[in-house]
Design a protein around this motif. Structure first.
Motif, PDB file in Angstrom:
ATOM      1  N   VAL A 123       0.774  -1.116   0.057  1.00 39.28           N
ATOM      2  CA  VAL A 123       0.024  -0.062  -0.045  1.00 39.28           C
ATOM      3  C   VAL A 123       0.993   1.332  -0.077  1.00 39.28           C
ATOM      4  O   VAL A 123       0.499   2.388  -0.926  1.00 39.28           O
ATOM      5  CB  VAL A 123      -0.995  -0.061   1.076  1.00 39.28           C
ATOM      6  CG1 VAL A 123      -1.671   1.519   1.208  1.00 39.28           C
ATOM      7  CG2 VAL A 123      -1.945  -1.041   1.196  1.00 39.28           C
ATOM      8  N   VAL A 124       1.939   1.223   0.908  1.00 37.60           N
ATOM      9  CA  VAL A 124       2.879   2.568   1.069  1.00 37.60           C
ATOM     10  C   VAL A 124       3.533   2.690  -0.253  1.00 37.60           C
ATOM     11  O   VAL A 124       3.535   3.733  -0.886  1.00 37.60           O
ATOM     12  CB  VAL A 124       3.748   2.134   2.393  1.00 37.60           C
ATOM     13  CG1 VAL A 124       4.956   3.446   2.245  1.00 37.60           C
ATOM     14  CG2 VAL A 124       2.994   2.260   3.650  1.00 37.60           C
ATOM     15  N   LEU A 125       3.961   1.610  -0.793  1.00 38.82           N
ATOM     16  CA  LEU A 125       4.781   1.588  -2.187  1.00 38.82           C
ATOM     17  C   LEU A 125       3.861   2.006  -3.114  1.00 38.82           C
ATOM     18  O   LEU A 125       4.443   2.981  -4.033  1.00 38.82           O
ATOM     19  CB  LEU A 125       5.390   0.478  -2.534  1.00 38.82           C
ATOM     20  CG  LEU A 125       6.430   0.421  -3.775  1.00 38.82           C
ATOM     21  CD1 LEU A 125       7.723   1.202  -3.411  1.00 38.82           C
ATOM     22  CD2 LEU A 125       6.736  -0.944  -3.962  1.00 38.82           C
ATOM     23  N   TRP A 126       2.592   1.648  -3.327  1.00 36.37           N
ATOM     24  CA  TRP A 126       1.959   2.099  -4.467  1.00 36.37           C
ATOM     25  C   TRP A 126       1.545   3.389  -4.428  1.00 36.37           C
ATOM     26  O   TRP A 126       1.387   4.279  -5.222  1.00 36.37           O
ATOM     27  CB  TRP A 126       0.568   0.907  -4.379  1.00 36.37           C
ATOM     28  CG  TRP A 126      -0.203   1.484  -5.502  1.00 36.37           C
ATOM     29  CD1 TRP A 126      -0.457   1.087  -6.885  1.00 36.37           C
ATOM     30  CD2 TRP A 126      -1.325   2.225  -5.485  1.00 36.37           C
ATOM     31  NE1 TRP A 126      -1.182   1.605  -7.640  1.00 36.37           N
ATOM     32  CE2 TRP A 126      -2.062   2.529  -6.775  1.00 36.37           C
ATOM     33  CE3 TRP A 126      -2.278   2.998  -4.484  1.00 36.37           C
ATOM     34  CZ2 TRP A 126      -3.162   3.130  -7.224  1.00 36.37           C
ATOM     35  CZ3 TRP A 126      -3.097   3.701  -4.843  1.00 36.37           C
ATOM     36  CH2 TRP A 126      -3.577   3.625  -6.016  1.00 36.37           C
ATOM     37  N   ALA A 127       1.113   3.823  -3.220  1.00 39.67           N
ATOM     38  CA  ALA A 127       0.759   5.328  -2.801  1.00 39.67           C
ATOM     39  C   ALA A 127       1.765   6.097  -3.170  1.00 39.67           C
ATOM     40  O   ALA A 127       1.695   7.209  -3.953  1.00 39.67           O
ATOM     41  CB  ALA A 127       0.483   5.516  -1.371  1.00 39.67           C
ATOM     42  N   ALA A 128       2.868   5.957  -2.913  1.00 41.52           N
ATOM     43  CA  ALA A 128       4.240   6.459  -3.120  1.00 41.52           C
ATOM     44  C   ALA A 128       4.503   6.738  -4.609  1.00 41.52           C
ATOM     45  O   ALA A 128       4.709   7.897  -5.153  1.00 41.52           O
ATOM     46  CB  ALA A 128       5.498   6.041  -2.590  1.00 41.52           C
ATOM     47  N   ALA A 129       4.376   5.607  -5.250  1.00 42.69           N
ATOM     48  CA  ALA A 129       4.607   5.619  -6.722  1.00 42.69           C
ATOM     49  C   ALA A 129       3.490   6.279  -7.641  1.00 42.69           C
ATOM     50  O   ALA A 129       4.032   7.147  -8.417  1.00 42.69           O
ATOM     51  CB  ALA A 129       4.655   4.182  -7.091  1.00 42.69           C
ATOM     52  N   ILE A 130       2.402   6.030  -7.176  1.00 42.75           N
ATOM     53  CA  ILE A 130       1.127   6.688  -7.972  1.00 42.75           C
ATOM     54  C   ILE A 130       1.184   8.057  -7.856  1.00 42.75           C
ATOM     55  O   ILE A 130       0.908   9.023  -8.834  1.00 42.75           O
ATOM     56  CB  ILE A 130      -0.356   6.119  -7.709  1.00 42.75           C
ATOM     57  CG1 ILE A 130      -1.252   6.590  -8.922  1.00 42.75           C
ATOM     58  CG2 ILE A 130      -0.720   6.421  -6.521  1.00 42.75           C
ATOM     59  CD1 ILE A 130      -0.891   5.908 -10.195  1.00 42.75           C
TER      60      ILE A 130
END
Length: 411
Positions: free
Chosen positions: A287-294
């Motif tokens: 979740v953290v990585l996806w939110a950071a990436a998007i």
């Protein structure tokens, strides 16, 4: 009866929303997959001593961000137009560097989004990257793109910090030792400070929030105090996220766990989250990585395209189309290559190292010598002196970045 949009209170609320959006656009642009990997890697290497590097980078970031946001507000122009007005041709150079750097980093951002969805749901990273890129495209294609952009970056920014806080509390890090080493570190690693400064205000990142305020009309001397607060808050949000993530990883490292940092496939942040909470930890990391990436996909596209206006006039619709093309092209590169190759990331890292001192030098020159571009405003001298000192430091950082590129290419 509903309050008129043109009423003073509605205008104040809109201004607050605009400043909040700029704060989170800058902060979430800085908090990308590279940010997470850097923080985990340096925490694993330096332990509590990394706290000093975080503090030092935040102080440098404050100076950079504060001056560029304030001067952008006073000139009422985007960075490339300000650069061209100050030094003819400089704006074109700055725009080309930002566009190339932003495009290359967006390949890494899309790859990070794919890895985030893979950690959350086991989805193939290419499919996850493509789905994330199309989500970002959908935001910019919407008739309410501006509102969706603001709400997405604020919501996802809060989500990232909240989820990381959960892990930080779970790992029970040695907070007292971390606070001590924030002021009195056992080790000072200048190379680490250089790297994380480039990752938080390098390249397009420092201009993202400033250009968002410009688009919303929150500029001029009348808004200078609010712009100052917003720029400081943007770096503070980034610093909080960095420190919370650092504590989450530190708790795992301090417990005796050794994170694997070897090889291109090493993912120390994912390992730390998994050690902290098992399978759920891996999902939270996703979740953290996806939110950071998007959010970084959105920030890189929005800011990079804002530099195109130095070459031609773009209305809102054309700019939206250009942003969609920018994201789609980034996606095509990612799909063809499968990931963000190390050569691209190292090469663009050098660009990041050059964009920061070039841009900061121009803005420092404007502050010292071109009050005419700032509506006759006499710029704050202590801030300019601090900017000049940091400018010299960033040129050194840029030189080191170029050295890294040549060393990599010759290896």
């Amino acid at each position: 009866m509903a309050e008129s949009v043109s009423s003073p209170s509605a205008a104040t609320a809109a201004a607050r929303g605009g400043f909040l959006a700029a704060i989170f656009l800058m902060a979430t642009s800085a908090i990308g997959p590279g940010f997470i990997t850097q923080t985990a890697t340096f925490t694993a290497k330096l332990g509590s001593a990394f706290a000093f590097a975080i503090l030092a980078s935040i102080v440098i970031d404050f100076v950079v961000q504060l001056n560029i946001w304030r001067i952008t507000a006073l000139t009422r122009r985007n960075a490339s137009d300000t650069a061209n007005a100050a030094i003819p041709g400089a704006g074109y150079l700055l725009a080309v560097l930002v566009l190339i750097g932003g495009l290359a980093f967006n390949v890494g951002n899309i790859a990070g989004a794919g890895l985030g969805l893979n950690a959350m749901f086991g989805l193939d990273p290419k499919i996850g990257g493509a789905a994330s890129a199309f989500l970002a495209i959908g935001i910019f294609m919407s008739r309410r793109a501006g509102l969706l952009l603001d709400r997405a970056i604020i919501g996802l920014g809060v989500l990232m910090i909240g989820m990381t806080l959960v892990v930080a509390f779970t790992t029970n890090p040695p907070v007292g030792e971390a606070l001590r080493q924030t002021i009195m570190p056992d080790v000072i690693d200048f190379a680490t400070i250089t790297t994380i400064v480039g990752g938080t205000v390098g390249g397009y990142i420092t201009y993202s929030g400033a250009h968002r305020l410009l688009d919303k009309g929150l500029v001029g001397e009348e808004n200078l105090a609010a712009v100052t607060r917003a720029s400081l808050t943007g770096i503070a949000v980034t610093g909080v996220m960095r420190f919370v993530l650092f504590l989450a990883i530190l708790g795992v490292v301090a417990s005796g766990v050794t994170l694997d940092l070897s090889g291109q496939a090493a993912n120390p942040a994912a390992q730390a989250f998994a050690h902290a909470l098992g399978e759920w930890g891996l999902r939270i990391f996703g979740v953290v990585l996806w939110a950071a990436a998007i959010t970084s996909v959105i920030g890189a596209a929005y800011t990079s395209v804002s530099f195109l206006t130095v070459f031609t006039t773009l209305d809102e619709r054309t700019r939206g189309i250009a942003t969609v093309i920018f994201i789609f092209f980034s996606l095509l590169v990612y799909v063809v290559m499968g990931t963000a190759p190390a050569a691209i990331l190292v090469f663009v890292g050098g660009f990041n190292g050059l964009i920061l001192p070039i841009g900061l030098s121009i803005f420092t020159y404007v502050g010292f010598a071109r009050p005419d571009l700032m509506g006759g405003h006499r710029y704050n001298r202590p801030l300019l002196i601090a900017s000049a000192v940091v400018c010299a430091l960033t040129w050194y950082m840029g030189w080191k970045s170029v050295g890294t590129i040549f060393a990599f290419l010759n290896a």
